[in-house]
Scaffold this active site. Structure first.
Site, PDB file in Angstrom:
ATOM      1  N   ASP A  79     -12.773   3.249   5.869  1.00  0.00           N
ATOM      2  CA  ASP A  79     -12.296   2.846   4.549  1.00  0.00           C
ATOM      3  C   ASP A  79     -12.884   1.491   4.155  1.00  0.00           C
ATOM      4  O   ASP A  79     -12.177   0.601   3.679  1.00  0.00           O
ATOM      5  CB  ASP A  79     -10.765   2.792   4.515  1.00  0.00           C
ATOM      6  CG  ASP A  79     -10.207   2.843   3.091  1.00  0.00           C
ATOM      7  OD1 ASP A  79     -10.950   3.281   2.187  1.00  0.00           O
ATOM      8  OD2 ASP A  79      -9.042   2.443   2.884  1.00  0.00           O
TER       9      ASP A  79
ATOM     10  N   LYS B  40       2.083  -6.800   8.718  1.00  0.00           N
ATOM     11  CA  LYS B  40       2.042  -5.485   8.074  1.00  0.00           C
ATOM     12  C   LYS B  40       3.234  -4.681   8.568  1.00  0.00           C
ATOM     13  O   LYS B  40       3.402  -4.475   9.769  1.00  0.00           O
ATOM     14  CB  LYS B  40       0.727  -4.768   8.420  1.00  0.00           C
ATOM     15  CG  LYS B  40       0.554  -3.434   7.712  1.00  0.00           C
ATOM     16  CD  LYS B  40      -0.832  -2.860   7.979  1.00  0.00           C
ATOM     17  CE  LYS B  40      -1.078  -1.580   7.204  1.00  0.00           C
ATOM     18  NZ  LYS B  40      -2.459  -1.059   7.407  1.00  0.00           N
TER      19      LYS B  40
ATOM     20  N   GLY C 224       0.833  -1.192   0.000  1.00  0.00           N
ATOM     21  CA  GLY C 224       0.000   0.000   0.000  1.00  0.00           C
ATOM     22  C   GLY C 224       0.862   1.233   0.000  1.00  0.00           C
ATOM     23  O   GLY C 224       2.082   1.160  -0.201  1.00  0.00           O
ATOM     24  N   GLY C 225       0.236   2.357   0.250  1.00  0.00           N
ATOM     25  CA  GLY C 225       0.953   3.618   0.200  1.00  0.00           C
ATOM     26  C   GLY C 225       2.047   3.743   1.247  1.00  0.00           C
ATOM     27  O   GLY C 225       3.081   4.376   1.005  1.00  0.00           O
TER      28      GLY C 225
ATOM     29  N   VAL D 172       2.545  -5.947   3.203  1.00  0.00           N
ATOM     30  CA  VAL D 172       1.998  -7.045   3.997  1.00  0.00           C
ATOM     31  C   VAL D 172       2.639  -8.334   3.521  1.00  0.00           C
ATOM     32  O   VAL D 172       2.660  -8.618   2.321  1.00  0.00           O
ATOM     33  CB  VAL D 172       0.461  -7.128   3.890  1.00  0.00           C
ATOM     34  CG1 VAL D 172      -0.063  -8.307   4.705  1.00  0.00           C
ATOM     35  CG2 VAL D 172      -0.177  -5.832   4.370  1.00  0.00           C
TER      36      VAL D 172
END
Length: 362
Positions: free
Chosen positions: A190, A95, A75-76, A80
């Protein structure tokens, strides 16, 4: 060669006997370090990720007591990994913040909040946190249960849409997970297909997209990624607006409630219900409510345009179900279902799902 052997030992990549054979038999016959690593991979002693990490010499092989096996996603601000806990030999999902994010106070604060949130939630429809570390000077990580599964965004990419019955079951399960979060004073902020994982309990393999799209039998949905979650009492200490000074969007435009686009600090559980409604719309129709356009155009349409009805794309949908989706994605928070359990209860009342442990709350 010596450096690779040293990394194998330090990170405990191989068990004692394979390490002995690698050191005494394979290494002397290998032309160079890369061919040595390739020989280990061909024997099935290391994973593809470990092979790449050993060859590049700049990737993580282990972190604390976790041995990294595979990168599951990025992700940003984080990666993971599928990992093995060397203390228990059990698999987990780890993570890990990106290296540059480790020195960003805003990102660290958000990750610390995610750890706090995740470790307090125990529910069959929320991924379970196992372990975490965010101590100064260390690589920050959050360990979670590893579940072979497929998220609903990949299901939609491969199968376009989800059949009516399984879509209703997945949304009901997500609603129950959100209800638990709500009862613990938390808002996800989210909810979207990518953060809803479908798994088959006790199965070593993930279900296929076609299996998930066609039937919910034996499947359990888990809510993922609490990175934007916050407590309902922390609005004044939240970081940033919907788009921060650094241009970071807090949420996902295709599923974001109008009020969250204006100010994510002022939202409550009804913003999650709106996002769940947009997800429901996408599962049933294969389209997001407001398709096309850039980020700001999407946010504007969520605020200003009436959402389309499900019947526009799925003419044969039962009207009470279409009404429920419309209720969930109405513009005004006060006009939506006030709590997530009501969504699950309504689906049950419509005969669209079998029995689930739905609370009778007021």
């Amino acid at each position: 060669m010596a450096a690779v052997l040293d990394r194998l030992r330090r990170h405990r990549i191989l068990a004692a006997l394979p390490l002995l054979e690698a050191t005494s038999v394979i290494a002397p016959k290998s032309a160079d370090a890369d061919s040595f690593v390739e020989a280990l991979y061909e024997r099935g002693w290391i994973t593809s990720y470990q092979r790449q990490a050993l060859m590049r010499r700049d990737q993580l092989l282990s972190l604390s007591h976790y041995q990294l096996l595979e990168r599951l996603g990025s992700g940003g601000v984080s990666h993971v990994y599928k990992v093995r806990d060397t203390r228990t030999n059990r698999l987990a999902a780890l993570k890990v913040l990106h290296e540059d994010a480790q020195t960003n106070p805003e990102t660290l604060a958000r990750f610390e909040r995610e750890i706090t949130v995740a470790t307090h939630l125990v529910h069959p429809n929320i991924v379970q946190a196992i372990d975490a570390d965010i101590a100064a000077g260390k690589v920050a990580y959050l360990a979670m249960e590893f579940l072979p599964g497929i998220d609903l965004s990949h299901v939609l990419i491969q199968a376009t849409r989800v059949a009516l019955q399984p879509a209703c079951v997945y949304i009901a399960q997500a609603a129950l997970g959100l209800q638990h979060a709500h009862e613990n004073g938390l808002i996800h902020r989210d909810i979207k297909p990518a953060n809803l994982l479908v798994t088959v309990p006790d199965s070593p393999t993930a279900p296929t997209a076609a299996e998930v799209a066609q039937s919910s039998d034996g499947k359990v949905l888990k809510i993922l990624d609490l990175g934007l979650a916050r407590t309902q009492r922390s609005s004044q200490s939240d970081v940033g607006m919907s788009v921060t000074g650094h241009g970071t969007l807090l949420g996902t435009p295709d599923y974001m409630a109008p009020e969250q686009g204006r100010d994510p600090r002022g939202v409550d559980i009804r913003a999650d219900i709106y996002s769940l409604g947009c997800t429901f719309f996408h599962l049933l129709t294969g389209k997001v409510p407001f398709d096309g356009g850039n980020v700001m155009q999407k946010l504007f349409r969520h605020v200003s345009e009436p959402p389309p009805r499900v019947e526009r794309y799925l003419p044969n949908v039962p009207k009470p179900l279409a009404d429920l989706v419309a209720w969930m994605i109405t513009k005004t928070p006060a006009e939506r279902p006030p709590q997530p359990w009501i969504v699950a209860k309504r689906l049950q009342a419509l005969g669209l799902i079998d029995s689930l442990p739905i609370p009778n709350l007021t």
